[in-house]
Scaffold this motif. Structure first.
Motif, PDB file in Angstrom:
ATOM      1  N   LEU A   1       0.837  -1.201   0.000  1.00 35.37           N
ATOM      2  CA  LEU A   1       0.000   0.000   0.000  1.00 35.37           C
ATOM      3  C   LEU A   1       0.873   1.253   0.000  1.00 35.37           C
ATOM      4  O   LEU A   1       0.620   2.206  -0.745  1.00 35.37           O
ATOM      5  CB  LEU A   1      -0.934  -0.006   1.208  1.00 35.37           C
TER       6      LEU A   1
ATOM      7  N   THR B   1      -8.150  -1.962   7.722  1.00 32.28           N
ATOM      8  CA  THR B   1      -8.535  -0.986   6.698  1.00 32.28           C
ATOM      9  C   THR B   1      -9.666  -0.139   7.261  1.00 32.28           C
ATOM     10  O   THR B   1     -10.040  -0.291   8.424  1.00 32.28           O
ATOM     11  CB  THR B   1      -8.943  -1.690   5.378  1.00 32.28           C
TER      12      THR B   1
ATOM     13  N   LEU C   1      -3.573   5.644   0.243  1.00 32.61           N
ATOM     14  CA  LEU C   1      -2.759   4.428   0.181  1.00 32.61           C
ATOM     15  C   LEU C   1      -1.645   4.492   1.215  1.00 32.61           C
ATOM     16  O   LEU C   1      -1.352   3.511   1.906  1.00 32.61           O
ATOM     17  CB  LEU C   1      -2.142   4.280  -1.216  1.00 32.61           C
TER      18      LEU C   1
ATOM     19  N   SER D   1      -4.786  -5.891   0.077  1.00 40.53           N
ATOM     20  CA  SER D   1      -4.489  -4.459  -0.053  1.00 40.53           C
ATOM     21  C   SER D   1      -5.482  -3.781  -0.983  1.00 40.53           C
ATOM     22  O   SER D   1      -6.036  -2.722  -0.657  1.00 40.53           O
ATOM     23  CB  SER D   1      -3.081  -4.268  -0.629  1.00 40.53           C
TER      24      SER D   1
ATOM     25  N   PHE E   1      -8.263  -1.172   0.168  1.00 33.89           N
ATOM     26  CA  PHE E   1      -8.136   0.189  -0.337  1.00 33.89           C
ATOM     27  C   PHE E   1      -9.422   0.670  -0.997  1.00 33.89           C
ATOM     28  O   PHE E   1      -9.912   1.774  -0.726  1.00 33.89           O
ATOM     29  CB  PHE E   1      -6.962   0.250  -1.324  1.00 33.89           C
TER      30      PHE E   1
ATOM     31  N   GLY F   1      -2.503   4.339  -7.388  1.00 37.95           N
ATOM     32  CA  GLY F   1      -3.865   4.137  -6.911  1.00 37.95           C
ATOM     33  C   GLY F   1      -4.792   3.619  -7.996  1.00 37.95           C
ATOM     34  O   GLY F   1      -5.780   2.942  -7.709  1.00 37.95           O
TER      35      GLY F   1
END
Lengths: 568, 568
Positions: free
Chosen positions: A115, A324, A305, A277, A281, A124
């Motif tokens: 990340l 997260t 991120l 990840s 995200f 991203g």
């Protein structure tokens, strides 16, 4: 100045005021109460000791407060990521072993590194690979798997498996060993949580509480379920009657240590870490952006991120698990009035307090209660309306969604998401591989040109004007070759082909090659290839390779210029 | 009628005339002479007994004559496909073993099934995944690897490996064992082949031959090299001095049999078969289309898949190896005047003749000669000009090409092509993930709207008109969310956002979700979202899901209508 970009804290901390402090602290108290049972439950879902969930709600929250770009995102363990963690780590080690905990820490570290790196490299856009039908189908299927996996705690039996058929078969086998006190406690918790979720808020409003207070109280219902069932279990010593409980949790702060740097394990875990990840995200950003928009704020996906990366690195070195931004928790944080990421840091303080002094109190907390909180939480992720919506909107998007759901349910989370992503890309490439194109002719007396199949326009048997309504790239370059070949075959008097390029924003190297090939072939057939309405940047690039030096025709500014010249 | 589509032979056979027969037979003689050494050489390259190359030049050619859509494509073993065959089969068995030959037959069968299936399902677009930079870089790198792999026959030593570092290290190790007669024969063949390729044609024209005859004679030079070096080896019994020769070849036709149906082996070979199918298809189609265009004919890519599929199925049941359309051979076929695929069937007859009666004559053919013909053939595939061309045209396409070349050279053909394909798709998604977009304003006194950054136009602090120059789909949906969020943050008086959709050909389910999200967020911020210039098909789809029922604004036919209404 430039470094400041990476520390969003420098934006809000200097202007931090007393009333902001009050608002943030109030939000932190409410989120802490909500987070304690969630942390314990999601650690259990990930196959980890319950305290790991608490540990993962300390350092990550503090680091997010420094690096995160959302003002109100509440990070910590979440359901889907916990399931993915269990699947990835479970491929390497048995739950309950030190190796398993080691694998989870490596997964957390890898996810943190990925990340952060993606943030620094501004990658991203990689998250865009997870199209909406895929992520939505994936979350729905994961919710179902998670709920199914928790049935074991509800029935007090041993079942295992990472996908639905395994879980259900295993449950059918074991259901005869159901522990009745466990099932009763679990069902009671489930009922209580459903009832509060469905009706408590309006009830509280009815009896005179204001809307805000009623909402907050409703959100803290899970802690009530925890307190009541723990007390019952303790008082009647239900643990002696086979009710599984959390047990003694070591009190005190997590120890700091670096996960193992074992290349073999890293190699086996990188794919799982990448999927964790990306999914984490995507979920974080969508929650973060939605909340930011309500206050006309904005989050920066690349900085996000870095924020999530730092959080996971923090979790990895403090005996935690992948974290997260959680949806429900962030909404509560926002609604409770959190103004800055300091609220997250205060939440971390609350969890520290719980870790130090409250852990002895939850020794008798039944696992069935935690399972009930998980089931209620994840079933709200199951979104059949979204499935129906996609079905009505687009058959091909629906097929990607359905494939994701079925593969996730039938073969597990990693296979599900990979199949979904590949299918989305395939569908997109297929869709653009036959771009809309039209042979156009002149609308008499004007400078306009329209599709000859739809309008009555002037044409000329020696001239064809082809308009392609899409940028030219590898997926449709060969289509253009076919299109031109068919045209040449059917229009036997053809002498001039004009390519009208007003809709072409880009021509990649494959398409350039195709244009050169088309030019060569037309030359052999004694047909001139002309171009009209080429956009500036496309023209510059073609000039770079002296494309027009070898072209058997001319370049016109407008289609009308070409028409005038060729029909003069 | 509909079935006829699958049998292109029904198109040309009924009109077959005597002069066509003459032309086809002449072409067949020349192609046969060229194909004999090529078949033997490519079988050797694939690690197979030489006769397999001949077998693969019989049934496939006859089947292609029935099912192929190109009039002049000459199918058979080709260099790159032979290398890929060696790599894929080599993962399962040792060259020289019956298991290896079995693996090659399964590979051929799988490739035939895949191609046929892709043709029936009209999946020819799958070949589009192989972008031009990837295929071109792949062919160049394969050519280098093939040339390096043949050095062992030239030096008469034992080296092994499937990628460049392995091959070169192995050669350096073994070069001390070089067999001098072998090297001399090999270098002489190499020189002869280079010299004839470079200068024979013009020499023959100079001494009075016509251009056509000179060209044809030049193309048959390899058979001369074969005859001369075979005779020298036989006459001086160089085989007793360590010159490796082809040896006794069983004469007679191949036996018919079905490859083994072993699920385990199929599973290990399907990826190799898929890559062989796609690369073979792409090469065939590009040769076929180029030749067809010269006579204003056309090939049908989906039927071409069926033609190549049938050819490979034929090869699989007649002890052959994977085949596809060869470039040089098809050009010779075309130049020699072939008019119909019957030329291919006649070539098969020529190869049958060779298999029955000529095989005893080539027992003393040195492998070094075959290696020389391979090296000369494949080094013409190495195309540094194409690399430079791509470099000048586009940095990102060049990076995909370079990655393909380096990975192919360094890690082998399968890794090379997979990395190349993934990188191409990544680059494309990245490129379209930030589509060109502009805030536009009205050109005073007109109904035209232009980019406010480039033109002096009328604007209004309460209104923003955003034009996006690309279809909206999963890769750029979130970009749009970001773009709107930034806009809202910076234009603080904003009350109306108009999305001008003239360049949007498609909105997928992800983008629909993003539009709904944007709408929700704008609603929260008290901003109306309007739409203008939506195309018909896009509108229909949005209406299907009643998108506009929830929109906090209106739909206008034109941008000017929106402007008039909002500024009235």
């Amino acid at each position: 100045m430039n470094l400041k970009r990476f520390f969003p804290i420098t934006e809000w901390l200097p202007q931090y005021r007393l009333d902001t402090l009050n608002q943030d602290m109030l939000a932190a108290v409410i989120v802490t109460i909500m987070l304690i049972p969630q942390s314990l439950a999601y650690a259990m879902l990930a196959g980890l000791p319950p305290e790991v969930g608490l540990y993962a709600s300390i350092a990550p929250l503090i680091l997010y407060a420094v690096f995160g770009s959302s003002r109100t995102l509440a990070v910590g363990p979440v359901a889907v990521i916990s399931l993915m963690t269990a699947v990835a780590a479970g491929q390497l080690a048995q739950q309950g072993t030190p190796e398993y905990i080691g694998a989870v820490l490596i997964l957390t570290l890898l996810s943190g590194l990925m990340l952060t790196l993606m943030g620094l490299l501004r990658l991203g856009f990689l998250a865009n690979f997870l199209s909406h039908p895929v992520i939505s189908g994936f979350i729905t299927a994961s919710g179902i798997i998670i709920a199914a996996s928790q049935l074991k705690h509800l029935f007090g039996v041993q079942i295992s498996g990472h996908h639905l058929p395994e879980l259900l078969m295993s449950l059918i086998h074991e259901i005869q060993h159901t522990n009745t006190p466990t099932l009763l406690l679990g069902l009671a918790s489930l009922l209580f949580l459903y009832a509060t979720r469905a009706g408590l808020q309006s009830l509280l409003v009815k009896i005179g509480l204001n809307h805000y207070l009623a909402g907050m109280l409703t959100k803290t219902a899970p802690i009530l379920a925890v307190v009541i069932t723990t007390w019952i279990t303790f008082h009647y010593r239900l643990d002696l009657q086979g009710v599984a409980v959390v047990g003694q949790i070591p009190s005190g702060l997590p120890s700091l240590s670096l996960p193992s740097i074992d290349p073999g394990m890293w190699q086996q875990l990188w794919m799982g870490a990448l999927l964790i990840s990306l999914v984490g995200f995507v979920e974080s950003v969508s929650v973060g952006q939605t909340l930011a928009a309500k206050r006309r704020q904005r989050i920066d996906p690349d900085q996000e991120l870095i924020g999530l990366g730092a959080s996971n690195l923090g979790a990895a070195i403090s005996s935690g698990m992948p974290v997260t931004g959680g949806f429900s928790r962030s909404v509560v944080n926002f609604d409770a009035g959190a103004q800055t990421p300091a609220a997250g840091a205060f939440t971390a303080l609350g969890i520290i307090f719980a870790t130090l002094w409250l852990t002895p109190l939850i020794a008798y907390l039944p696992l069935a209660t935690l399972a009930a909180t998980i089931i209620v939480a994840v079933l709200s992720l199951v979104d059949f309306k979204a499935i129906l919506h996609t079905y009505h909107y687009s058959g091909s998007d629906f097929s990607a969604m359905l494939a994701t759901i079925l593969v996730t349910l039938g073969a597990g989370v990693e296979a599900g998401i990979i199949v979904g992503v590949l299918l989305s890309i395939l569908i997109h490439l297929y869709r653009t591989s036959r771009p809309h194109s039209a042979i156009i002719g002149r609308v008499s007396g004007t400078e306009h040109f329209r599709n000859i199949d739809r309008h009555s326009v002037e044409t000329n048997p020696g001239i064809a004007i082809l308009r392609v309504d899409e940028s030219l790239y590898f997926a449709n370059a060969r289509y253009l070759e076919d299109r031109v070949a068919a045209l040449v075959k059917h229009q036997s008097e053809l002498k001039h082909l004009v390519l009208a390029c007003q809709a072409i924003n880009h021509i990649d190297a494959s398409a350039l090659e195709s244009l050169e090939t088309i030019n060569e072939r037309l030359k052999e057939a004694d047909i001139c290839l002309h171009f009209a309405e080429i956009k500036g940047p496309v023209m510059d690039r073609l000039n770079n390779v002296k494309f027009f030096d070898h072209i058997n025709g001319r370049v016109f500014l407008s289609t009308f210029d070409a028409w005038k010249y060729l029909t003069h």
